[in-house]
Design a protein around this motif. Structure first.
Motif, PDB file in Angstrom:
ATOM      1  N   LEU A   1      10.072   2.802   3.975  1.00  0.00           N
ATOM      2  CA  LEU A   1      10.588   1.918   2.937  1.00  0.00           C
ATOM      3  C   LEU A   1      12.044   2.203   2.590  1.00  0.00           C
ATOM      4  N   GLY A   2      12.654   3.182   3.263  1.00  0.00           N
ATOM      5  CA  GLY A   2      14.097   3.370   3.160  1.00  0.00           C
ATOM      6  C   GLY A   2      14.591   4.391   2.169  1.00  0.00           C
ATOM      7  N   GLN A   3      13.687   5.178   1.575  1.00  0.00           N
ATOM      8  CA  GLN A   3      14.136   6.148   0.571  1.00  0.00           C
ATOM      9  C   GLN A   3      15.088   7.191   1.148  1.00  0.00           C
ATOM     10  N   GLN A   4      14.739   7.735   2.316  1.00  0.00           N
ATOM     11  CA  GLN A   4      15.575   8.793   2.876  1.00  0.00           C
ATOM     12  C   GLN A   4      16.912   8.258   3.365  1.00  0.00           C
ATOM     13  N   ALA A   5      16.894   7.066   3.942  1.00  0.00           N
ATOM     14  CA  ALA A   5      18.148   6.457   4.382  1.00  0.00           C
ATOM     15  C   ALA A   5      19.082   6.256   3.193  1.00  0.00           C
ATOM     16  N   ALA A   6      18.528   5.787   2.084  1.00  0.00           N
ATOM     17  CA  ALA A   6      19.354   5.584   0.885  1.00  0.00           C
ATOM     18  C   ALA A   6      19.909   6.908   0.375  1.00  0.00           C
ATOM     19  N   TRP A   7      19.102   7.962   0.403  1.00  0.00           N
ATOM     20  CA  TRP A   7      19.525   9.281  -0.081  1.00  0.00           C
ATOM     21  C   TRP A   7      20.780   9.740   0.664  1.00  0.00           C
TER      22      TRP A   7
ATOM     23  N   LYS B   1       0.839  -1.204   0.000  1.00  0.00           N
ATOM     24  CA  LYS B   1       0.000   0.000   0.000  1.00  0.00           C
ATOM     25  C   LYS B   1       0.869   1.247   0.000  1.00  0.00           C
ATOM     26  N   PHE B   2       1.883   1.277   0.841  1.00  0.00           N
ATOM     27  CA  PHE B   2       2.783   2.427   0.890  1.00  0.00           C
ATOM     28  C   PHE B   2       3.516   2.602  -0.424  1.00  0.00           C
ATOM     29  N   SER B   3       4.062   1.510  -0.918  1.00  0.00           N
ATOM     30  CA  SER B   3       4.847   1.596  -2.136  1.00  0.00           C
ATOM     31  C   SER B   3       3.999   2.088  -3.299  1.00  0.00           C
ATOM     32  N   ARG B   4       2.791   1.575  -3.396  1.00  0.00           N
ATOM     33  CA  ARG B   4       1.905   1.931  -4.514  1.00  0.00           C
ATOM     34  C   ARG B   4       1.314   3.332  -4.361  1.00  0.00           C
ATOM     35  N   SER B   5       0.827   3.653  -3.159  1.00  0.00           N
ATOM     36  CA  SER B   5       0.094   4.899  -2.954  1.00  0.00           C
ATOM     37  C   SER B   5       0.995   6.105  -2.729  1.00  0.00           C
ATOM     38  N   LEU B   6       2.154   5.880  -2.110  1.00  0.00           N
ATOM     39  CA  LEU B   6       2.984   7.018  -1.726  1.00  0.00           C
ATOM     40  C   LEU B   6       4.190   7.224  -2.635  1.00  0.00           C
ATOM     41  N   TYR B   7       4.721   6.165  -3.214  1.00  0.00           N
ATOM     42  CA  TYR B   7       5.973   6.331  -3.936  1.00  0.00           C
ATOM     43  C   TYR B   7       5.896   5.953  -5.404  1.00  0.00           C
ATOM     44  N   GLN B   8       4.816   5.300  -5.837  1.00  0.00           N
ATOM     45  CA  GLN B   8       4.641   5.028  -7.253  1.00  0.00           C
ATOM     46  C   GLN B   8       3.497   5.855  -7.828  1.00  0.00           C
ATOM     47  N   ALA B   9       3.152   6.904  -7.136  1.00  0.00           N
ATOM     48  CA  ALA B   9       2.084   7.804  -7.557  1.00  0.00           C
ATOM     49  C   ALA B   9       2.664   9.208  -7.677  1.00  0.00           C
ATOM     50  N   PRO B  10       2.019  10.087  -8.449  1.00  0.00           N
ATOM     51  CA  PRO B  10       2.566  11.436  -8.648  1.00  0.00           C
ATOM     52  C   PRO B  10       2.846  12.189  -7.353  1.00  0.00           C
ATOM     53  N   ARG B  11       1.987  12.051  -6.344  1.00  0.00           N
ATOM     54  CA  ARG B  11       2.217  12.804  -5.107  1.00  0.00           C
ATOM     55  C   ARG B  11       3.486  12.339  -4.397  1.00  0.00           C
ATOM     56  N   GLY B  12       3.735  11.012  -4.416  1.00  0.00           N
ATOM     57  CA  GLY B  12       4.954  10.511  -3.797  1.00  0.00           C
ATOM     58  C   GLY B  12       6.192  10.894  -4.571  1.00  0.00           C
ATOM     59  N   GLU B  13       6.098  10.853  -5.882  1.00  0.00           N
ATOM     60  CA  GLU B  13       7.226  11.256  -6.721  1.00  0.00           C
ATOM     61  C   GLU B  13       7.577  12.718  -6.491  1.00  0.00           C
TER      62      GLU B  13
END
Length: 268
Positions: free
Chosen positions: A61-67, A21-33
């Motif tokens: 999901l680790g995006q900021q840690a990776a950044w 749900k997080f991956s789809r709704s927050l990071y694979q959608a325009p608002r998350g991008e």
């Protein structure tokens, strides 16, 4: 039948079972991008970055840690959801190619980090966490105790004022008038249980001797568009608009998220 999720004893919302749900709704959608693009744009402006150790709280999901890891920082990522932490660990290795030693993983909530990752830390990130806690005010005190003298806290919160405005724009006038804005945290919908205001962040920061040195709005315009962008050119124009006004008053005040840099005074 929808799954029912329970809050913790402290009234917090964790996200086990919601990785997809997080991956789809927050990071694979325009608002998350757009959110990630704006963080990529703003963090180098709003923080002093010199490859110092970073504590990433509620890392999801680790995006900021990776950044941060990709920019040479030693990162400790804390996340209370074991599902989220396992996803982040695998994604960091397989998709990002990060070495094992780049990120340390801690399965713990914010309140436990005084023992699990005491620091003190020169740089802490806490993005989109406070709005999922039963007591966000108390969380600021914990963050202040983890921060080293002279350290920086990058804090991003879900903006209650923007949520009210968005409800009015959508026609939910009674809800906006009565300020019934909080989610219940019981189902898969991701309406935060504790959206906060800029005034609250000002008050809670002052209570803990943290100075607000920078502030910006993230998704200032996107959530209010009648017709979302449908082409790459339109998306590029929207991103340019967001970048141009994200730190300008009054526009930043209606960002769906508010991004702050808080600093702790040097030791006397």
């Amino acid at each position: 039948m929808s799954t029912i999720y329970e809050l913790t004893g402290a009234g917090d919302r964790y996200f086990d079972g919601l990785v997809d749900k997080f991956s789809r709704s927050l990071y694979q959608a325009p608002r998350g991008e757009l959110r990630l693009a704006m963080l990529d744009y703003l963090l180098p402006q709003m923080l002093r970055l010199d490859q110092q150790p970073v504590l990433d709280i509620g890392g999801g999901l680790g995006q900021q840690a990776a950044w941060f890891a990709e920019r040479g920082h030693s990162v400790t990522m804390a996340e209370p959801s074991i599902d989220m932490l396992d996803y982040a660990r695998q994604w960091h290795r397989e998709a990002k190619g990060l070495p094992h030693e780049a990120i340390r993983y801690v399965n713990a909530p914010l309140q436990a980090l005084i023992d699990e990752a005491p620091g003190p830390w020169p740089l802490i990130t806490c993005h989109a966490v406070l709005e999922w806690l039963g007591d966000p005010r108390a969380a600021i005190a914990v963050l202040a105790s983890l921060l080293a003298p002279g350290g920086q806290l990058s804090l991003m919160v879900f903006n209650r004022d923007a949520l009210r405005f968005s409800n009015a724009v959508k026609g939910n006038l009674e809800k906006a008038l009565n300020d019934r804005l909080e989610g219940m945290g019981k189902r898969q919908r991701l309406t935060p249980i504790s959206p906060v205001t800029h005034a609250q962040i000002e008050t809670w920061s002052a209570e803990n001797r943290l100075a607000i040195t920078e502030v910006a709005g993230i998704r200032v315009f996107q959530d209010y568009l009648r017709h979302p962008p449908t082409s790459d050119d339109e998306r590029d124009t929207l991103l340019a608009l967001e970048r141009q006004y994200c730190r300008h008053d009054p526009h930043w005040r209606l960002g769906r998220y508010l991004l702050y840099t808080l600093t702790k005074p040097e030791a006397a």
